[in-house]
Write a protein that holds these residues in place. Structure first.
Motif, PDB file in Angstrom:
ATOM      1  N   ILE A 176       0.602  -1.428  -0.040  1.00  0.00           N
ATOM      2  CA  ILE A 176       0.202   0.122  -0.107  1.00  0.00           C
ATOM      3  C   ILE A 176       0.706   0.832   0.183  1.00  0.00           C
ATOM      4  O   ILE A 176       1.535   1.008   1.052  1.00  0.00           O
ATOM      5  CB  ILE A 176      -0.503  -0.036   0.874  1.00  0.00           C
ATOM      6  N   ILE A 177       0.841   2.469  -1.254  1.00  0.00           N
ATOM      7  CA  ILE A 177       1.162   3.331  -1.182  1.00  0.00           C
ATOM      8  C   ILE A 177       0.023   4.809  -0.625  1.00  0.00           C
ATOM      9  O   ILE A 177      -1.160   4.692  -1.426  1.00  0.00           O
ATOM     10  CB  ILE A 177       1.734   3.715  -2.496  1.00  0.00           C
ATOM     11  N   ALA A 178       0.237   5.430   0.518  1.00  0.00           N
ATOM     12  CA  ALA A 178      -0.733   5.944   0.819  1.00  0.00           C
ATOM     13  C   ALA A 178       0.116   6.935   1.871  1.00  0.00           C
ATOM     14  O   ALA A 178       1.221   7.625   1.056  1.00  0.00           O
ATOM     15  CB  ALA A 178      -1.583   5.869   1.891  1.00  0.00           C
ATOM     16  N   GLY A 179      -0.946   8.451   1.081  1.00  0.00           N
ATOM     17  CA  GLY A 179      -0.817   9.857   1.846  1.00  0.00           C
ATOM     18  C   GLY A 179      -1.388  10.866   1.341  1.00  0.00           C
ATOM     19  O   GLY A 179      -3.038  10.021   1.594  1.00  0.00           O
ATOM     20  N   LEU A 180      -1.344  12.130   1.347  1.00  0.00           N
ATOM     21  CA  LEU A 180      -2.719  13.466   0.842  1.00  0.00           C
ATOM     22  C   LEU A 180      -2.028  14.018  -0.099  1.00  0.00           C
ATOM     23  O   LEU A 180      -1.261  13.890  -0.820  1.00  0.00           O
ATOM     24  CB  LEU A 180      -2.642  14.103   2.113  1.00  0.00           C
ATOM     25  N   ALA A 182      -3.384  17.267  -3.417  1.00  0.00           N
ATOM     26  CA  ALA A 182      -2.979  18.602  -2.959  1.00  0.00           C
ATOM     27  C   ALA A 182      -3.753  18.913  -2.378  1.00  0.00           C
ATOM     28  O   ALA A 182      -4.147  20.484  -2.042  1.00  0.00           O
ATOM     29  CB  ALA A 182      -3.202  19.313  -4.850  1.00  0.00           C
ATOM     30  N   ASP A 183      -5.127  18.248  -2.117  1.00  0.00           N
ATOM     31  CA  ASP A 183      -6.227  19.420  -1.417  1.00  0.00           C
ATOM     32  C   ASP A 183      -6.461  18.855  -0.257  1.00  0.00           C
ATOM     33  O   ASP A 183      -7.020  18.854   0.544  1.00  0.00           O
ATOM     34  CB  ASP A 183      -7.623  18.937  -2.022  1.00  0.00           C
ATOM     35  N   ASP A 184      -4.907  17.615   0.238  1.00  0.00           N
ATOM     36  CA  ASP A 184      -5.065  17.126   1.570  1.00  0.00           C
ATOM     37  C   ASP A 184      -6.116  16.195   2.230  1.00  0.00           C
ATOM     38  O   ASP A 184      -6.987  15.992   3.484  1.00  0.00           O
ATOM     39  CB  ASP A 184      -4.660  18.687   2.602  1.00  0.00           C
ATOM     40  N   LYS A 185      -6.426  15.717   1.410  1.00  0.00           N
ATOM     41  CA  LYS A 185      -7.656  14.284   0.888  1.00  0.00           C
ATOM     42  C   LYS A 185      -6.566  12.966   1.240  1.00  0.00           C
ATOM     43  O   LYS A 185      -5.935  12.872   0.618  1.00  0.00           O
ATOM     44  CB  LYS A 185      -8.818  14.627  -0.273  1.00  0.00           C
ATOM     45  N   THR A 186      -7.182  11.931   1.414  1.00  0.00           N
ATOM     46  CA  THR A 186      -6.243  10.986   1.440  1.00  0.00           C
ATOM     47  C   THR A 186      -6.034  10.263  -0.020  1.00  0.00           C
ATOM     48  O   THR A 186      -7.304  10.228  -0.452  1.00  0.00           O
ATOM     49  CB  THR A 186      -6.760  10.252   2.491  1.00  0.00           C
ATOM     50  N   TYR A 187      -5.526   9.221   0.234  1.00  0.00           N
ATOM     51  CA  TYR A 187      -5.549   8.547  -0.800  1.00  0.00           C
ATOM     52  C   TYR A 187      -4.914   7.263  -0.296  1.00  0.00           C
ATOM     53  O   TYR A 187      -4.074   7.188  -0.019  1.00  0.00           O
ATOM     54  CB  TYR A 187      -4.827   9.309  -2.428  1.00  0.00           C
ATOM     55  N   ALA A 188      -4.976   5.969  -1.709  1.00  0.00           N
ATOM     56  CA  ALA A 188      -3.759   4.563  -1.371  1.00  0.00           C
ATOM     57  C   ALA A 188      -4.146   4.646  -2.207  1.00  0.00           C
ATOM     58  O   ALA A 188      -5.226   3.738  -2.972  1.00  0.00           O
ATOM     59  CB  ALA A 188      -4.922   4.328  -0.391  1.00  0.00           C
ATOM     60  N   VAL A 189      -3.033   4.007  -3.065  1.00  0.00           N
ATOM     61  CA  VAL A 189      -3.162   2.906  -4.038  1.00  0.00           C
ATOM     62  C   VAL A 189      -2.188   1.352  -3.433  1.00  0.00           C
ATOM     63  O   VAL A 189      -0.897   1.474  -2.531  1.00  0.00           O
ATOM     64  CB  VAL A 189      -1.606   3.250  -4.891  1.00  0.00           C
ATOM     65  N   ARG A 190      -3.293   0.638  -3.857  1.00  0.00           N
ATOM     66  CA  ARG A 190      -2.259  -1.165  -3.172  1.00  0.00           C
ATOM     67  C   ARG A 190      -2.422  -1.517  -4.318  1.00  0.00           C
ATOM     68  O   ARG A 190      -3.295  -1.951  -5.388  1.00  0.00           O
ATOM     69  CB  ARG A 190      -3.989  -0.992  -2.770  1.00  0.00           C
ATOM     70  N   ILE A 191      -1.407  -2.764  -4.158  1.00  0.00           N
ATOM     71  CA  ILE A 191      -1.064  -3.390  -5.210  1.00  0.00           C
ATOM     72  C   ILE A 191      -0.959  -4.843  -4.188  1.00  0.00           C
ATOM     73  O   ILE A 191      -0.099  -4.863  -3.336  1.00  0.00           O
ATOM     74  CB  ILE A 191       0.433  -3.460  -5.803  1.00  0.00           C
ATOM     75  N   ASP A 192      -2.331  -5.804  -5.314  1.00  0.00           N
ATOM     76  CA  ASP A 192      -1.292  -7.011  -4.407  1.00  0.00           C
ATOM     77  C   ASP A 192      -1.668  -8.280  -5.824  1.00  0.00           C
ATOM     78  O   ASP A 192      -1.678  -8.466  -7.139  1.00  0.00           O
ATOM     79  CB  ASP A 192      -3.627  -7.829  -3.949  1.00  0.00           C
TER      80      ASP A 192
END
Length: 213
Positions: A176-180, A182-192
């Motif tokens: 999982i790659i997670a962060g905020l 440009a609008d300080d909203k969360t995002y998560a890229v997940r690779i299974d």
């Protein structure tokens, strides 16, 4: 005479020391920049790969992965792509946006970890950088691994509403790659992916391609 030679020798020694110090500082700065560069995502899309584009994040996927349409993917995912073989879906890349309230990158990663199946082996958060509009953007990486349960029944793979379906007992690895954004909203890229079905090189390229828009 000897006094002048002594003065000259001292000056030469001082000059050499200053030059050595300057070179050392320059070399240290160069190594620091090089070190930072190795940890930062390039945002590049490898030739022949596809991309998953969302309003906040873009990520590339190998050509063997097939992007899901809005009607095919889970309502929890802003974008998704799957890898399949004769046994079913053996790999998945998903992007989730604004999935939890968080004031920091660490909190975003903790929120993303909540989607990992119970009983999984969960690694510690690692500080990384992904590509952004103004350079590197802070993010967190979390590795995990679990054993597949009965296909389609509390499988626990992928993100909510999206599961892998190899036979029970198959070992699955994930990142999982997670962060905020440009609008300080969360995002998560997940690779299974089923263990051994996604090379470390391709995994690295996927992660390096992540770009916060």
């Amino acid at each position: 005479m000897s006094s002048k030679n002594g003065m000259s020798s001292k000056r030469k020694g001082t000059t050499m020391t200053r030059r050595t110090s300057t070179v050392s500082v320059a070399l240290a700065a160069l190594l620091l920049v090089a070190g930072c560069g190795s940890d930062a995502g390039s945002g590049a899309v490898p030739e022949g790969w596809g991309t998953l584009k969302t309003p906040a994040v873009t990520v590339a996927h190998p050509a063997a992965f097939e992007a899901q349409s809005a009607g095919e993917r889970s309502k929890y995912n802003a974008a998704a792509a799957t890898l399949s073989d004769e046994s079913g879906t053996i790999g998945m890349i998903t992007v989730q946006l604004d999935f939890t309230d968080a004031d920091s990158v660490e909190e975003a990663a903790i929120g993303a970890e909540a989607g990992v199946a119970l009983g999984s082996t969960l690694g510690k958060q690692e500080e990384i950088q992904v590509a952004g509009p103004d350079g590197g953007e802070e993010a967190r990486r979390v590795n995990f691994e679990f054993t597949q349960k009965d296909s389609g029944t509390d499988a626990g793979a992928g993100t909510p509403g999206g599961a892998l379906d190899p036979k029970a007992g198959t070992r699955v690895e994930g990142v999982i790659i997670a962060g905020l954004d440009a609008d300080d909203k969360t995002y998560a890229v997940r690779i299974d992916a089923v263990k051994g079905k996604l090379s470390k090189g391709d995994l690295r390229k996927i992660i390096d391609s992540i770009t916060v828009n």
